[in-house]
Design an enzyme around this catalytic site. Structure first.
Site, PDB file in Angstrom:
ATOM      1  N   SER A   1      46.925  49.044  80.805  1.00 27.66           N
ATOM      2  CA  SER A   1      46.127  47.868  80.475  1.00 27.66           C
ATOM      3  C   SER A   1      45.977  47.811  78.964  1.00 27.66           C
ATOM      4  O   SER A   1      45.512  48.782  78.346  1.00 27.66           O
ATOM      5  CB  SER A   1      44.742  47.955  81.140  1.00 27.66           C
ATOM      6  OG  SER A   1      43.929  46.869  80.748  1.00 27.66           O
TER       7      SER A   1
ATOM      8  N   ASP B   1      38.934  41.605  83.054  1.00 30.59           N
ATOM      9  CA  ASP B   1      39.034  41.606  84.519  1.00 30.59           C
ATOM     10  C   ASP B   1      39.832  42.821  85.005  1.00 30.59           C
ATOM     11  O   ASP B   1      39.500  43.426  86.032  1.00 30.59           O
ATOM     12  CB  ASP B   1      39.705  40.322  85.003  1.00 30.59           C
ATOM     13  CG  ASP B   1      38.781  39.106  84.911  1.00 30.59           C
ATOM     14  OD1 ASP B   1      37.558  39.309  84.819  1.00 30.59           O
ATOM     15  OD2 ASP B   1      39.296  37.976  84.929  1.00 30.59           O
ATOM     16  N   GLU B   2      40.890  43.181  84.272  1.00 34.33           N
ATOM     17  CA  GLU B   2      41.656  44.386  84.610  1.00 34.33           C
ATOM     18  C   GLU B   2      40.751  45.614  84.541  1.00 34.33           C
ATOM     19  O   GLU B   2      40.768  46.474  85.434  1.00 34.33           O
ATOM     20  CB  GLU B   2      42.822  44.575  83.640  1.00 34.33           C
ATOM     21  CG  GLU B   2      43.993  43.656  83.868  1.00 34.33           C
ATOM     22  CD  GLU B   2      45.148  43.924  82.904  1.00 34.33           C
ATOM     23  OE1 GLU B   2      46.164  43.239  83.004  1.00 34.33           O
ATOM     24  OE2 GLU B   2      45.016  44.824  82.044  1.00 34.33           O
ATOM     25  N   LEU B   3      39.971  45.698  83.485  1.00 35.43           N
ATOM     26  CA  LEU B   3      39.084  46.849  83.279  1.00 35.43           C
ATOM     27  C   LEU B   3      38.098  46.988  84.430  1.00 35.43           C
ATOM     28  O   LEU B   3      37.874  48.096  84.950  1.00 35.43           O
ATOM     29  CB  LEU B   3      38.343  46.696  81.953  1.00 35.43           C
ATOM     30  CG  LEU B   3      37.314  47.771  81.614  1.00 35.43           C
ATOM     31  CD1 LEU B   3      37.984  49.132  81.485  1.00 35.43           C
ATOM     32  CD2 LEU B   3      36.588  47.422  80.316  1.00 35.43           C
TER      33      LEU B   3
END
Length: 351
Positions: free
Chosen positions: A31, A99-101
Site C-alpha cells: 500500500s 481506505d486500504e489502510l
C-alpha cells in the site's frame, strides 16, 4: 552451523489450516501513494521482494482522490499473508490509500495478517498525531466533508474520517522501518535493510503468530510472565526455530527456555562456537536431542573473486584495470561472502 532435531516431520505440515489461509494468493500487499514513491522507493522495494521469491501485489493504476476502493484491491488485501504500508508525506491525501489502510488493519485484527509500516520521509509521531503534511491532508478531507450539502453523504464521510484517523493512530504504533533523510532511502543498502526486516518479520510471525495470539494474552507487562507463557506454548506445540549467530551459552539457554520443547520440534543454531550446543540446557534433559553438526567453509579464491566481480562489475571477471585490486580484496575477505559484499559496497561508494 549446528542442526538439532528429534523427528523428521516439520511443523505446519498438517492440513488443518483455516479457510482464510487457503485463499491466500500473495505473500505481501503493497500500500503506497504512487505520486510519492512509485518510481523510486516502492519500485525498488517491489523488485527486491520479487527477487527474494516473495509474491508481492502492487497495483499499477493510480485512482483519483474520492474514488472508492476497487474490488480487486479489496480481494488482494484479503488474500495476502502480510501488508507493507509505505507511509509517505502525501499518503493521507489519498482517500483510496486511507481506505486500504482501514481494511488492512481490519485484516490484522480478524485474521492476524502481518502488517509492516515503513515511514518514508515522515515521522511516526506525525502519523500518530496527524500533523505536518498528514495533518494538512486530513484537514482538507474535513473541509470537503463540511462543504457536502447532502446530509447522508456528509454523515458517511464523517464516519469514514473517524475510521481514517483511528487507523493512522494505530499503524503508527506498530513496529516498522523508518526510511528518512535525503535520497539515501533509495539506496540498495536501505532497500536491503527493509527487505531483511520484512523477511525476519515474516519468518518469525508465520511460525509463531497463530500459536501465540490464540493461546497467549499478549497484553503482558511483566517480562518474566511473558517469557513463561512463551515457554509453555513451546513445550506443548511442535515448532521449527532458527537461532542465528549465537555468541554465548547464556544467550542460547535464554532463547530455548527452561521447560523444554515439544517432541518433534527442530532447531537450527548458527554459531562460531559449536561446543555451545552440547553444553546448553537442552542436553541436560533425560532425553538428549539428536543433532548434526555442519561446518561451513569459506569460498575458495576463484569463487571469492567471482562473487566480488558480480557485485562490483556485474560480471564474472574483473573490469579492465581492476584485476590486481580485485584479487587483493578477495584475499582480504578470506572467502567470507558477506564480507565480500560489504567491502565491495564500501569500496564503490568511495570511487
Amino acid at each position: 552451523m549446528v542442526v538439532l532435531t528429534e523427528h523428521e516431520s516439520l511443523p505446519g505440515s498438517s492440513s488443518s489450516s483455516s479457510a482464510h489461509d487457503h485463499n491466500q494468493r500473495y505473500d505481501i500487499f503493497l500500500s503506497f501513494r504512487g505520486a510519492d514513491t512509485r518510481n523510486g522507493f516502492t519500485d525498488h522495494l517491489y523488485n527486491t521482494l520479487l527477487e527474494a521469491g516473495i509474491n508481492t501485489f502492487l497495483d499499477d493504476e493510480e485512482i483519483e482522490t474520492g474514488e472508492p476502493l476497487k474490488p480487486e484491491l479489496e480481494s488482494a488485501i484479503k488474500s495476502s499473508r502480510a501488508s507493507i504500508i509505505v507511509l509517505s508525506k502525501n499518503y493521507a491525501s489519498s482517500t483510496w490509500c486511507l481506505d486500504e489502510l482501514v481494511l488492512i488493519l481490519e485484516q490484522q485484527r480478524s485474521f492476524n495478517q502481518i502488517v509492516i509500516p515503513i515511514f518514508y520521509d515522515v515521522e511516526p509521531t506525525d502519523v500518530r498525531k496527524q500533523q505536518s503534511s498528514l495533518g494538512e491532508a486530513m484537514s482538507k478531507h474535513k473541509e470537503r466533508m463540511e462543504l457536502e450539502t447532502n446530509a447522508q453523504k456528509r454523515s458517511e464521510r464523517g464516519r469514514k474520517m473517524e475510521l481514517w484517523e483511528r487507523a493512522l493512530t494505530q499503524v503508527a504504533d506498530l513496529k516498522g522501518q523508518v526510511a528518512n533523510g535525503r535520497k539515501a532511502a533509495l539506496s540498495k543498502v536501505s532497500i536491503q535493510d527493509v527487505k531483511n526486516a520484512i523477511m525476519d518479520c515474516l519468518i518469525y510471525k508465520s511460525n509463531f503468530t497463530e500459536t501465540f495470539q490464540k493461546k497467549l494474552d499478549l497484553h503482558v507487562n511483566d517480562v518474566n510472565e511473558y517469557t513463561s507463557k512463551i515457554e509453555d506454548v513451546l513445550s506443548r506445540k511442535k515448532v521449527f526455530i532458527v537461532f542465528d549467530d549465537i555468541g554465548s551459552l547464556d544467550q542460547l539457554n535464554a532463547l530455548h527456555g527452561k521447560k523444554g520443547l515439544h517432541p518433534g520440534s527442530k532447531i537450527i543454531i548458527t554459531t562460531k562456537d559449536s561446543s555451545l550446543t552440547e553444553r546448553c540446557d537442552l542436553f541436560k534433559t533425560q532425553v538428549h536431542p539428536k543433532h548434526t553438526e555442519v561446518l561451513l567453509d569459506g569460498l575458495d579464491e576463484y569463487e571469492s573473486l567471482k562473487l566480488l566481480c558480480i557485485h562490483a562489475f556485474q560480471s564474472h571477471t574483473p573490469k579492465e584495470g581492476y584485476k590486481d585490486v580485485s584479487i587483493e580484496l578477495a584475499k582480504y575477505c578470506d572467502g567470507h561472502p558477506l564480507a565480500l559484499e560489504v567491502l565491495v559496497g564500501l569500496y564503490i561508494s568511495e570511487m
